[in-house]
Design an enzyme around this catalytic site. Structure first.
Site, PDB file in Angstrom:
ATOM      1  N   TRP A   1     -12.111 -27.882  18.517  1.00 10.18           N
ATOM      2  CA  TRP A   1     -11.686 -29.266  18.280  1.00 10.18           C
ATOM      3  C   TRP A   1     -10.291 -29.521  18.856  1.00 10.18           C
ATOM      4  CZ3 TRP A   1      -8.382 -30.999  13.766  1.00 10.18           C
ATOM      5  CH2 TRP A   1      -7.515 -29.966  13.346  1.00 10.18           C
ATOM      6  N   ASP A   2      -9.599 -28.451  19.201  1.00 14.06           N
ATOM      7  CA  ASP A   2      -8.281 -28.577  19.824  1.00 14.06           C
ATOM      8  C   ASP A   2      -8.336 -29.611  20.953  1.00 14.06           C
ATOM      9  OD1 ASP A   2      -8.688 -26.065  18.541  1.00 14.06           O
ATOM     10  OD2 ASP A   2      -6.994 -25.172  19.583  1.00 14.06           O
TER      11      ASP A   2
ATOM     12  N   LYS B   1      -2.673 -23.250   6.060  1.00 11.34           N
ATOM     13  CA  LYS B   1      -2.327 -22.677   7.363  1.00 11.34           C
ATOM     14  C   LYS B   1      -1.768 -23.764   8.277  1.00 11.34           C
ATOM     15  CE  LYS B   1      -4.788 -20.142  11.044  1.00 11.34           C
ATOM     16  NZ  LYS B   1      -6.131 -19.884  11.604  1.00 11.34           N
ATOM     17  N   GLN B   2      -2.248 -24.992   8.069  1.00 16.08           N
ATOM     18  CA  GLN B   2      -1.938 -26.060   9.032  1.00 16.08           C
ATOM     19  C   GLN B   2      -2.149 -27.433   8.414  1.00 16.08           C
ATOM     20  OE1 GLN B   2      -5.728 -24.267  10.685  1.00 16.08           O
ATOM     21  NE2 GLN B   2      -5.354 -25.936  12.115  1.00 16.08           N
TER      22      GLN B   2
ATOM     23  N   GLU C   1      -7.460 -23.768   7.640  1.00 19.07           N
ATOM     24  CA  GLU C   1      -8.336 -22.589   7.513  1.00 19.07           C
ATOM     25  C   GLU C   1      -7.912 -21.625   6.402  1.00 19.07           C
ATOM     26  OE1 GLU C   1      -8.886 -20.850  11.390  1.00 19.07           O
ATOM     27  OE2 GLU C   1     -10.132 -22.526  12.041  1.00 19.07           O
TER      28      GLU C   1
END
Ligand code: BGC
Length: 775
Positions: A364-365, A604-605, A492
């Site tokens: 998806w980046d 994580k993000q 994640e």
């Protein structure tokens, strides 16, 4: 040197003037050349030396892959079965000087002087070394290398040898090193593949032996995926030379006077049966090679500079007042261009074509991070990226059936040619938001280009097929809220949860968009609508179901804290004990079992914070502030996809120092190797996040149903910045300084947008306006 990586801080290039073996592996990544298809790590011309883990001789072709069965000691229904991984292909650039039988090799030879430069405007990798042989002969070797941005199949090397303190025999050997393999997996899940054995099997070789014919053609076939690869080279000496055939190449011997230079130009072409019939790859590579050779190195170099001049003309993000940062920004933009596939069959891998981290997979980046950069600077590349998804629909439909969805298409979390390759489903297949991410980028494409032809041809089919998955997995609870259970959001460190905020909010956007697209297509292009609806068996009731589910979507919110909850369970988890987590335990994924992480409030993000950006006009500034404050406190930024998003949202809510700090973490992430794994490849999402950080962050650019708008601010340490954006056929330049912003319409008839709430319309009569920056 301005930083600890031995690279001078120069705006338009990276340059090192010392040879440091401990940096070799990392710098091979940084000095990679690519053209969206071929990627050549910046390894020495002569070939790498050193043990595993010190270096990686890597040449890749975007999307050219082999497959391996994924074996699970403990099996389950529907797990990903096949891994696709990008292959390391023969090293065709190899070329080396030999003096008195001593072959130049970096680790074994006495190097007196060294300089290596990668220039973002010429697209050339240049290296100059001075070498003293065991017998005291000194020679200068100057090489220039390019991977042609305008010729997908072609690379070229100029290799010039000058005796400095003697006259005598010089030998240059130009050959293909076919003895290459991919990295083997280590403990780090972000690195290498689990493959065993060689993946390329030689089927034919031809080494020119006639006088004047120095061409080599190597044909190979992949072990499992069944592709054919041609690697072809040709070498042209600058003056009369004795020629000898050696392995897959030739040696050229000449007597060279002291101070004179003996040069060999080497031309390289690759072709694969992913692009053409298997029996065409040899002739195609040969023809490309002949054309490159006929053009000559200098002409190829001029072409390259011309291509880049056009690229920078529209894409350059200029920052005044900080060279190190400017270098990071240009470096990132340059690598994005080098990495992105533009043929509709390839995409942009998480590591581009610079290394084997994540095995050359696309994520998806692409849609959420990389896409906007190309959309606003090279819209035709953005379209090619969407076309790649269109071509992936058949496989996505198959995957949906495996996942028990009777209708629709489910994109793979990570893939090359469309197979779901994620062997760890909690942080892979469970990320259903991939479908909404693709739809989001199509929506943005339509807003920015107005290209409804694309919607009729491909876009609508993608959006409609992928929207069906939401009504497939979602269901209504007793309070008649539409719930999406057992999915993983972007973060994640939290897996398989109910009602991940990001997923639900994006699914709502997706279903609403799908219903809008269906209705517009039916009204404006009934024939196209009939064709698409018939092809996918779309029923009116489905459109109603999307509207209903969107309206009833459950979006977790915690009244006590006044924040959007990341999912139904996030706030009931134990907070992570950051105070007692030693620095060396980051990234957490390398030090704790996933379950330990999943049981805690730790991210994580960006997850909710990413929704604040993508769906910006659905939140008030106060919402954004409260969410930011909370999630900043629980986020490790262990993913390189995180800091840029925090930077942008910090800008919007007026946290200027934080915006700058997070931006700095992103802009030089690879140059400074802050995630300590750039040796395995650059981080393309973070690279694009740098562009987002300037345009969406500092300049406050947004484009949604409410239109195009800016709210520029200037970081304290800069004196100004400037970038351009193509919107609906117009090219707008935005130049921000300490007091105001200049908007210039450089192309196109007119453009309307807002500056800090004030509507501005530019056209040919009034193509420039200066506005004061908001406070
Ligand atoms: C991130 C994902 C990302 C992947 C590839 C992971 O570390 O958590 O969001 O898609 O890397 O870049």
């Amino acid at each position: 040197m301005d930083n600890n990586n031995g690279l001078a801080a120069e705006p338009w290039r990276i340059r090192e003037d010392t040879l440091e073996s401990s940096r070799a592996f990392l710098h091979e990544t940084l000095f990679t050349l690519g053209n969206g298809w071929i990627g050549m790590r910046g390894t020495p011309d002569e070939g790498t030396v050193g043990g595993a883990g010190d270096t990686l001789e890597g040449t890749y072709l975007n999307g050219f892959h082999d497959t391996e069965a994924i074996r699970y000691p403990e099996n389950a229904y529907g797990l990903a079965r096949i891994n696709e991984f990008m292959l390391n292909v023969p090293n065709a650039k190899r070329i080396a000087a030999v003096i008195d039988g001593e072959r130049f090799a970096l680790d074994a030879c006495n190097v007196l002087a060294w300089e290596r430069t990668l220039d973002f405007r010429t697209g050339l990798l240049e290296r100059t070394v001075e070498w003293e042989t065991a017998s005291g002969k000194r020679v200068r070797i100057a090489s220039r290398r390019l991977v042609s941005l305008g010729r997908k199949h072609v690379a070229a090397i100029e290799y010039a040898v000058t005796p400095l303190n003697f006259s005598g025999a010089v030998r240059i050997v130009a050959d293909i090193d076919a003895d290459v393999t991919n990295l083997q997996a280590g403990d780090d899940p972000r690195v290498g593949s689990a493959l065993t054995g060689a993946s390329l099997i030689e089927t034919q070789r031809k080494v020119g032996s006639e006088p004047g014919a120095h061409d080599v053609l190597l044909l190979q076939r992949t072990r499992h995926s069944g592709f054919t690869l041609a690697t072809a080279t040709d070498a042209v000496p600058s003056s009369a030379a004795r020629v000898e055939q050696v392995g897959l190449g030739h040696a050229f011997d000449a007597d060279v006077a002291q101070g004179a230079t003996f040069t060999v130009h080497k031309y390289v072409a690759y072709a694969s049966s992913r692009d053409m019939a298997a029996d065409a790859v040899g002739p195609h590579a040969h023809a490309e090679l002949a054309q490159a050779r006929a053009a000559g190195f200098d002409a190829l170099a001029r072409e390259q500079a011309g291509y880049l001049a056009r690229f920078w003309e529209d894409a350059d993000v200029a920052i005044a007042g900080d060279d190190a940062l400017q270098q990071g920004v240009h470096f990132n933009q340059f690598h994005l261009l080098q990495s992105v596939g533009r043929d509709g069959k390839t995409n942009i891998a998480a590591k581009g074509v610079t290394g084997e981290g994540y095995e050359g997979h696309y994520f998806w980046d692409t849609e959420i991070y990389v896409f906007p950069f190309f959309l606003y600077s090279r819209p035709e590349i953005a379209r090619a990226l969407l076309q790649y998804r269109y071509n992936g629909l058949p496989k996505a439909r198959e995957r949906a059936r495996q996942m028990a969805h009777a209708k629709g298409a489910l994109y793979p979390w990570r893939t090359i040619a469309g197979e779901e390759c994620s062997a760890y489903f909690p942080a892979g297949t469970a990320q259903y938001h991939i479908n909404a991410d693709v739809a989001y980028s199509i929506r943005l494409y339509l807003l920015a280009t107005g290209d409804f032809d694309f919607m009729a041809e491909q876009g609508a089919e993608i959006v409609l097929e992928t929207a069906r998955i939401w009504t497939g997995i979602g269901s209504y609870d007793r309070a008649h809220r539409f719930c999406i259970n057992a999915v993983t959001g972007p973060d994640e460190y939290t897996a398989i949860v109910n009602n991940n905020y990001y997923t639900n909010a994006m699914a709502r956007m997706h279903m609403t968009f799908a219903a809008d697209v269906a209705e517009r297509l039916r009204a404006e292009r009934p024939a196209d609508y009939a064709r698409v609806a018939h092809a996918i068996g779309l029923e009116d009731a489905e459109i109603q179901a999307w509207r209903a589910a969107s309206a009833a979507m459950r979006l977790p919110y915690d009244d006590a804290l006044g924040i959007h909850e990341q999912d139904d369970s996030f706030l009931s988890k134990k907070p992570w004990d950051f105070a007692n987590t030693p620095k060396e335990n980051y990234p957490l994924l390398l030090h704790y079992h996933p379950l330990v992480i999943y049981r805690h409030q730790v991210c994580k993000q960006a997850d909710v914070v990413l929704a604040l950006l993508l769906l910006s006009n659905q939140f008030s500034l106060d919402d954004k502030r409260r969410d930011f404050d909370f999630y900043e406190g629980v986020t490790t930024h262990d993913s390189s996809l995180s800091s840029c998003i925090f930077s942008i949202v910090a800008s919007e809510i007026g946290y200027r120092d934080k915006a700058y700090g997070y931006f700095m973490e992103t802009a030089r992430l690879d140059l400074d190797n802050t995630h300590a794994n750039t040796q395995y490849g650059v981080h393309t999402a973070a690279m694009a996040g740098t562009w987002l950080g300037v345009a969406y962050g500092f300049a406050g650019m947004r484009l949604d149903d409410a239109g195009l708008r800016f709210a520029p601010t200037l970081p304290d340490r800069w004196t100004g910045y400037r970038f351009k954006a193509q919107v609906r056929g117009a090219l707008l330049e935005v130049a921000v300084d300490g007091t105001g912003t200049d908007y210039r319409l450089l192309r196109g008839a007119s453009l309307t947008f807002a500056h800090a709430g004030t509507t501005i319309a530019l056209d040919a009569q009034r193509a420039h306006i200066r506005m004061e920056n908001p406070q």
